[in-house]
Design a protein around this motif. Structure first.
Motif, PDB file in Angstrom:
ATOM      1  N   ASN A   1       3.964   1.519  -1.280  1.00 24.92           N
ATOM      2  CA  ASN A   1       4.402   1.739  -2.696  1.00 24.92           C
ATOM      3  C   ASN A   1       3.438   2.238  -3.575  1.00 24.92           C
ATOM      4  O   ASN A   1       3.789   3.224  -4.375  1.00 24.92           O
ATOM      5  N   LEU A   2       2.262   1.715  -3.575  1.00 23.52           N
ATOM      6  CA  LEU A   2       1.054   1.990  -4.402  1.00 23.52           C
ATOM      7  C   LEU A   2       0.949   3.779  -3.965  1.00 23.52           C
ATOM      8  O   LEU A   2       0.440   4.603  -5.191  1.00 23.52           O
ATOM      9  N   ARG A   3       0.782   4.098  -2.747  1.00 23.06           N
ATOM     10  CA  ARG A   3       0.577   5.402  -2.546  1.00 23.06           C
ATOM     11  C   ARG A   3       1.804   6.323  -3.124  1.00 23.06           C
ATOM     12  O   ARG A   3       1.431   7.802  -3.548  1.00 23.06           O
TER      13      ARG A   3
ATOM     14  N   THR B   1       0.913  -1.051  -0.111  1.00 25.47           N
ATOM     15  CA  THR B   1      -0.052  -0.197  -0.025  1.00 25.47           C
ATOM     16  C   THR B   1       0.814   1.269   0.029  1.00 25.47           C
ATOM     17  O   THR B   1       0.376   2.264  -0.790  1.00 25.47           O
TER      18      THR B   1
ATOM     19  N   MET C   1       3.414   5.681  -5.783  1.00 27.37           N
ATOM     20  CA  MET C   1       3.032   5.820  -7.338  1.00 27.37           C
ATOM     21  C   MET C   1       1.956   6.885  -7.493  1.00 27.37           C
ATOM     22  O   MET C   1       2.086   7.612  -8.385  1.00 27.37           O
TER      23      MET C   1
ATOM     24  N   LEU D   1      -7.000   2.902  -1.347  1.00 29.30           N
ATOM     25  CA  LEU D   1      -5.701   2.869  -0.561  1.00 29.30           C
ATOM     26  C   LEU D   1      -5.855   2.878   0.757  1.00 29.30           C
ATOM     27  O   LEU D   1      -5.196   2.287   1.607  1.00 29.30           O
TER      28      LEU D   1
END
Length: 330
Positions: free
Chosen positions: A75-77, A73, A79, A196
């Motif tokens: 790393n996605l945030r 989560t 990105m 997220l």
């Protein structure tokens, strides 16, 4: 006249002051006693590597699952934070609007208080960007004129970035005579951020549930250890050992289980990040970008280690106190 000699056996002796620990030495003695107990407990665990390793592995895997989801989560945030630089609204102008007219419209929109920035992409710039994508050189070479319109990229103020305000701005822009159509570019990003946030809440809930699982695992392990050392504990109780003295090695055993389990969880997550870095980099290269994966930061590691030790200590405390209460005479 000579003085009579005193018999050393009958002579009055001076009172001898009893030697004992001074008050200033008490903290050092307390720390030394706990250090000895911690080292002795670790040595006892190391003498049974298979049961200790199995318990530590179960704790580590239980903690690695929420830690890995947290890393995903975050790393996605990160990105999505890069995607935040995209314009909130892209306003495509009509074909008959030249670059001079697009520049005048851009100046008018910059005066609006709800817009932080208005970036003009001329028709020639749009064609060059489209050509830079690759794969369309042959088709573009056949064109006699530029078919792409001028575009205005609109960046709203933070106070005007709510979805309802962006929608109102979108509807107002569509009434401009130069506007062909407008596209909302960040609405999907706001939905992604909401997903997220939900995933992060789920990770916290899962971490709490698995933390309770660690408590039960360590508590049951300490209970079995108490049963194996039942005779030794009964002898210590007969010679007057205090509850704190009996409880201390089991509490340190629980703390060691928690610390080693947290270290195992960190190791598993770090290995997973290293193994996934190359495929993620290859995928990012296909989109002409770079995205380095990040593992557990210092704060996340502190939370994992402290939470693992805390839950393990609570499980050990419950198991030992339950035995001590059962051993008390009714």
């Amino acid at each position: 006249m000579a003085k009579p000699k005193l018999n050393p056996r009958t002579a009055k002796r001076k009172p001898h002051r009893r030697s004992g620990p001074r008050l200033l030495d008490m903290p050092g003695l307390w720390a030394n006693r706990h250090l000895q107990s911690a080292v002795a407990t670790l040595g006892r665990l190391m003498r049974t590597p298979l049961p200790t390793g199995m318990t530590v592995a179960v704790i580590g895997i239980s903690l690695a699952l929420p830690a890995a989801l947290f890393v995903v989560t975050e790393n996605l945030r990160t990105m999505a934070g890069g995607w935040d630089q995209a314009a909130a609204i892209s306003l495509f102008l009509k074909q008959d609007v030249d670059d001079a007219g697009a520049a005048r419209l851009a100046e008018q929109l910059r005066a609006r208080p709800e817009l932080a920035q208005v970036h003009l992409i001329s028709r020639e710039q749009a064609l060059n960007e489209f050509r830079a994508l690759g794969g369309f050189e042959d088709a573009l070479s056949q064109l006699k004129s530029n078919p792409l319109p001028a575009v205005l990229a609109l960046y709203p103020q933070a106070a005007s970035s709510a979805p309802e305000r962006l929608q109102a701005l979108h509807d107002e822009l569509m009434t401009l005579p130069e506007a062909d159509f407008a596209r909302m570019d960040t609405l999907w990003l706001q939905r992604f951020q909401a997903i997220l946030d939900l995933a992060q809440r789920a990770v916290l809930l899962l971490g709490g549930l698995l933390g309770v699982g660690v408590l039960l695992i360590v508590g049951n392990t300490i209970r079995l250890e108490i049963l194996n050392r039942r005779i030794e504990i009964e002898i210590m109780e007969l010679v007057g050992a205090t509850g704190a003295f009996i409880r201390r090695p089991f509490l340190y055993a629980g703390a060691w289980y928690g610390l080693l389990g947290g270290l195992t969880a960190w190791f598993l997550v770090t290995i997973a990040v290293i193994l996934l870095q190359q495929p993620v980099s290859r995928l990012a290269t296909l989109y002409r970008s770079e995205f380095p994966l990040t593992g557990l930061g210092p704060l996340a590691m502190l939370v994992i280690f402290s939470g693992s030790v805390l839950f393990s200590l609570i499980g050990s405390w419950i198991a030992v106190n339950r035995h001590l209460r059962g051993a008390e005479p009714g």
